[in-house]
Design an enzyme around this catalytic site. Structure first.
Site, PDB file in Angstrom:
ATOM      1  N   GLN A  31     -37.991  44.501  38.112  1.00  0.00           N
ATOM      2  CA  GLN A  31     -38.890  45.751  37.776  1.00  0.00           C
ATOM      3  C   GLN A  31     -39.355  46.327  39.114  1.00  0.00           C
ATOM      4  O   GLN A  31     -39.540  45.475  40.126  1.00  0.00           O
ATOM      5  CB  GLN A  31     -40.045  45.151  36.742  1.00  0.00           C
ATOM      6  CG  GLN A  31     -40.705  44.187  37.315  1.00  0.00           C
ATOM      7  CD  GLN A  31     -41.143  43.234  36.057  1.00  0.00           C
ATOM      8  OE1 GLN A  31     -41.071  43.700  35.021  1.00  0.00           O
ATOM      9  NE2 GLN A  31     -41.419  41.961  36.390  1.00  0.00           N
ATOM     10  N   ASP A  86     -49.301  37.008  36.136  1.00  0.00           N
ATOM     11  CA  ASP A  86     -50.551  37.484  36.652  1.00  0.00           C
ATOM     12  C   ASP A  86     -51.416  36.145  36.660  1.00  0.00           C
ATOM     13  O   ASP A  86     -52.534  36.363  37.248  1.00  0.00           O
ATOM     14  CB  ASP A  86     -50.956  38.695  35.970  1.00  0.00           C
ATOM     15  CG  ASP A  86     -51.158  38.496  34.496  1.00  0.00           C
ATOM     16  OD1 ASP A  86     -52.046  37.833  33.942  1.00  0.00           O
ATOM     17  OD2 ASP A  86     -50.416  38.795  33.531  1.00  0.00           O
ATOM     18  N   GLU A 106     -41.997  32.419  34.100  1.00  0.00           N
ATOM     19  CA  GLU A 106     -41.986  33.774  34.430  1.00  0.00           C
ATOM     20  C   GLU A 106     -40.785  34.109  35.170  1.00  0.00           C
ATOM     21  O   GLU A 106     -39.976  33.272  36.110  1.00  0.00           O
ATOM     22  CB  GLU A 106     -43.169  33.815  35.471  1.00  0.00           C
ATOM     23  CG  GLU A 106     -43.169  35.186  36.308  1.00  0.00           C
ATOM     24  CD  GLU A 106     -43.372  36.392  35.508  1.00  0.00           C
ATOM     25  OE1 GLU A 106     -44.216  36.783  34.868  1.00  0.00           O
ATOM     26  OE2 GLU A 106     -42.561  37.493  35.548  1.00  0.00           O
ATOM     27  N   ASP A 137     -35.768  33.055  32.982  1.00  0.00           N
ATOM     28  CA  ASP A 137     -36.025  34.015  31.728  1.00  0.00           C
ATOM     29  C   ASP A 137     -36.386  33.257  30.488  1.00  0.00           C
ATOM     30  O   ASP A 137     -35.885  32.179  30.283  1.00  0.00           O
ATOM     31  CB  ASP A 137     -34.488  34.660  31.523  1.00  0.00           C
ATOM     32  CG  ASP A 137     -34.617  35.583  30.422  1.00  0.00           C
ATOM     33  OD1 ASP A 137     -35.481  35.451  29.371  1.00  0.00           O
ATOM     34  OD2 ASP A 137     -33.675  36.423  30.000  1.00  0.00           O
ATOM     35  N   GLY A 138     -37.451  33.362  30.034  1.00  0.00           N
ATOM     36  CA  GLY A 138     -37.896  32.563  28.813  1.00  0.00           C
ATOM     37  C   GLY A 138     -37.113  32.507  27.789  1.00  0.00           C
ATOM     38  O   GLY A 138     -37.268  31.386  27.128  1.00  0.00           O
ATOM     39  N   ASP A 155     -46.895  35.635  26.472  1.00  0.00           N
ATOM     40  CA  ASP A 155     -47.706  36.676  27.285  1.00  0.00           C
ATOM     41  C   ASP A 155     -46.773  37.671  27.863  1.00  0.00           C
ATOM     42  O   ASP A 155     -46.644  37.669  29.135  1.00  0.00           O
ATOM     43  CB  ASP A 155     -48.352  36.051  28.285  1.00  0.00           C
ATOM     44  CG  ASP A 155     -49.573  36.883  28.977  1.00  0.00           C
ATOM     45  OD1 ASP A 155     -49.429  38.150  28.533  1.00  0.00           O
ATOM     46  OD2 ASP A 155     -50.404  36.364  29.809  1.00  0.00           O
ATOM     47  N   SER A 156     -45.985  38.376  27.085  1.00  0.00           N
ATOM     48  CA  SER A 156     -44.825  38.958  27.655  1.00  0.00           C
ATOM     49  C   SER A 156     -45.457  40.620  27.954  1.00  0.00           C
ATOM     50  O   SER A 156     -46.219  41.221  27.483  1.00  0.00           O
ATOM     51  CB  SER A 156     -43.764  39.210  26.675  1.00  0.00           C
ATOM     52  OG  SER A 156     -44.155  40.006  25.416  1.00  0.00           O
ATOM     53  N   ASP A 158     -43.508  44.561  27.182  1.00  0.00           N
ATOM     54  CA  ASP A 158     -43.426  45.239  26.069  1.00  0.00           C
ATOM     55  C   ASP A 158     -41.795  45.029  25.723  1.00  0.00           C
ATOM     56  O   ASP A 158     -41.005  44.483  26.556  1.00  0.00           O
ATOM     57  CB  ASP A 158     -43.637  46.769  26.048  1.00  0.00           C
ATOM     58  CG  ASP A 158     -44.993  47.013  26.274  1.00  0.00           C
ATOM     59  OD1 ASP A 158     -45.489  46.293  25.748  1.00  0.00           O
ATOM     60  OD2 ASP A 158     -45.438  47.898  27.142  1.00  0.00           O
TER      61      ASP A 158
HETATM   62  N1  SAM Z   1     -51.234  39.431  30.945  1.00  0.00           N
HETATM   63  C1  SAM Z   1     -50.577  40.670  30.771  1.00  0.00           C
HETATM   64  C2  SAM Z   1     -51.244  41.692  30.013  1.00  0.00           C
HETATM   65  O1  SAM Z   1     -52.593  41.733  30.147  1.00  0.00           O
HETATM   66  O2  SAM Z   1     -50.773  42.518  29.358  1.00  0.00           O
HETATM   67  C3  SAM Z   1     -49.112  40.805  30.200  1.00  0.00           C
HETATM   68  C4  SAM Z   1     -48.208  40.914  31.217  1.00  0.00           C
HETATM   69  S1  SAM Z   1     -47.610  39.801  32.188  1.00  0.00           S
HETATM   70  C5  SAM Z   1     -47.831  40.678  33.684  1.00  0.00           C
HETATM   71  C6  SAM Z   1     -45.891  39.934  31.579  1.00  0.00           C
HETATM   72  C7  SAM Z   1     -44.889  39.310  32.424  1.00  0.00           C
HETATM   73  O3  SAM Z   1     -43.773  38.761  31.615  1.00  0.00           O
HETATM   74  C8  SAM Z   1     -44.304  39.950  33.517  1.00  0.00           C
HETATM   75  O4  SAM Z   1     -44.901  39.408  34.949  1.00  0.00           O
HETATM   76  C9  SAM Z   1     -43.008  39.901  33.502  1.00  0.00           C
HETATM   77  O5  SAM Z   1     -42.193  39.900  34.616  1.00  0.00           O
HETATM   78  C10 SAM Z   1     -42.775  38.673  32.749  1.00  0.00           C
HETATM   79  N2  SAM Z   1     -41.394  38.689  31.818  1.00  0.00           N
HETATM   80  C11 SAM Z   1     -40.843  39.650  31.197  1.00  0.00           C
HETATM   81  N3  SAM Z   1     -39.824  39.363  30.633  1.00  0.00           N
HETATM   82  C12 SAM Z   1     -39.775  38.024  30.711  1.00  0.00           C
HETATM   83  C13 SAM Z   1     -38.727  37.163  30.203  1.00  0.00           C
HETATM   84  N4  SAM Z   1     -37.867  37.576  29.813  1.00  0.00           N
HETATM   85  N5  SAM Z   1     -39.024  35.745  30.809  1.00  0.00           N
HETATM   86  C14 SAM Z   1     -39.868  35.337  31.434  1.00  0.00           C
HETATM   87  N6  SAM Z   1     -41.029  36.321  31.750  1.00  0.00           N
HETATM   88  C15 SAM Z   1     -40.812  37.479  31.451  1.00  0.00           C
END
Ligand code: SAM
Length: 290
Positions: A31, A86, A106, A137-138, A155-156, A158
């Site tokens: 991303q 984060d 993450e 990947d989660g 905590d993903s 969208d």
């Molecule tokens: N705490 C944030 C908020 O306030 O909305 C939530 C967003 S947090 C930065 C979301 C994280 O999920 C991102 O860093 C993204 O890289 C990660 N992410 C997305 N898809 C994922 C996956 N399939 N497995 C693990 N992490 C993932």
């Protein structure tokens, strides 16, 4: 000269923040990552053009996604955070001395590195000795874990791009399996207000209801998210989110919060009627909710 960051909240609605200066911009394998200073909300993390958090309102999100399950679970020791690079959810979790292990899965190492450098407010506790970061990947990580965690915090991003898999039936089923027999999963559950996010939240609820014996939804106010009205899911094998919770025990921990409190915890499960209606349409007829 004026600089503004504008994010589409729907095809017909936009949200703008006046920018002071951009401090980071990068493109990872997964991303685009931007961090800038805004005049109203402080430092802002944006992924693929969507606001993930701002320094001013992130406490609302992170306190509610963490303290609700941690208060409802009487003895959590091992917690898994999926996404959340984060570090905001991890920061809140590290405030529990009783926690022995916090796994953070993450997908994008560059998010973590950028946040460690530019967002110490959220990332400052990622070096707690109980925290182990897995860059994976989660969706894949969770396939190989069984009966291990007391609490899982999803905590993903969208449900599109890298986060898409974290809203699938397979994923929720595997979270169920990865939890111990009295485990709790919470997830960021989108917003009920605009059609697009309301559809995503309805679909997620349907899938969680079919995976867990108890599935509830609670609400939080997040000014920089579309409509400002956001939901979290609470899915549990045993514990009810409100009934039987030992509120005093949590209060005795002395954790200082700015948004979360035990009265709000209980009240956040009371939802507006239109939201109840959207959710009810996905629940089995016979279920009696209290
Ligand atoms: N705490 C944030 C908020 O306030 O909305 C939530 C967003 S947090 C930065 C979301 C994280 O999920 C991102 O860093 C993204 O890289 C990660 N992410 C997305 N898809 C994922 C996956 N399939 N497995 C693990 N992490 C993932």
């Amino acid at each position: 000269m004026e600089l503004w960051f504008t994010e589409p909240h729907t095809e017909n609605v936009r949200f703008s923040m006046k920018v002071d200066r951009q401090v980071y911009s990068g493109k990872s394998e997964f991303q685009r990552i931007d961090i800038f200073d805004s005049l109203e909300f402080g430092r802002v993390l944006v992924l693929d053009g969507y606001t993930m958090l701002t320094e001013k309102d992130e406490f609302m999100y992170h306190e509610m996604i963490v303290h609700v399950p941690m208060c409802a679970h009487p003895d959590a020791r091992r917690v898994l955070v999926i996404g959340g690079g984060d570090g905001g959810s991890v920061r809140e979790l590290t405030r529990y001395e009783s926690l022995e292990q916090i796994d953070l899965v993450e997908i994008d190492e560059e998010v973590v590195e950028a946040c460690k450098k530019y967002l110490p407010q959220t990332a400052g506790k990622l070096d707690d000795p109980r925290v182990k970061i897995h860059y994976e990947d989660g969706l894949k990580y969770i396939r190989h874990h069984d009966n291990e965690y007391d609490v899982i915090v999803v905590d993903s991003t969208d449900p599109f791009g890298p986060g898409e898999g974290l809203f699938t039936r397979e994923f929720y089923g595997n979270c169920f399996r990865a939890l111990k027999e009295d485990g709790i999963m919470v997830n960021q559950h989108e917003s009920p207000f605009y059609q697009e996010t309301a559809y995503a939240m309805q679909r997620a609820h349907k899938r969680i209801v079919s995976s867990f014996p108890l599935a509830r939804v609670y609400q939080v106010h997040i000014p920089t998210y579309p409509s400002g009205h956001w939901l979290f899911g609470f899915a549990s094998k045993k514990y009810h989110p409100v009934k039987g919770v030992d509120w005093e025990k949590w209060e005795k921990l002395g954790i200082k919060t700015r948004y979360y409190n035990t009265k709000l915890h209980a009240a956040s499960f009371a939802l507006p009627t239109y939201v109840e209606d959207i959710l009810k349409s996905e629940e089995p007829e016979e279920e009696e909710k209290e």
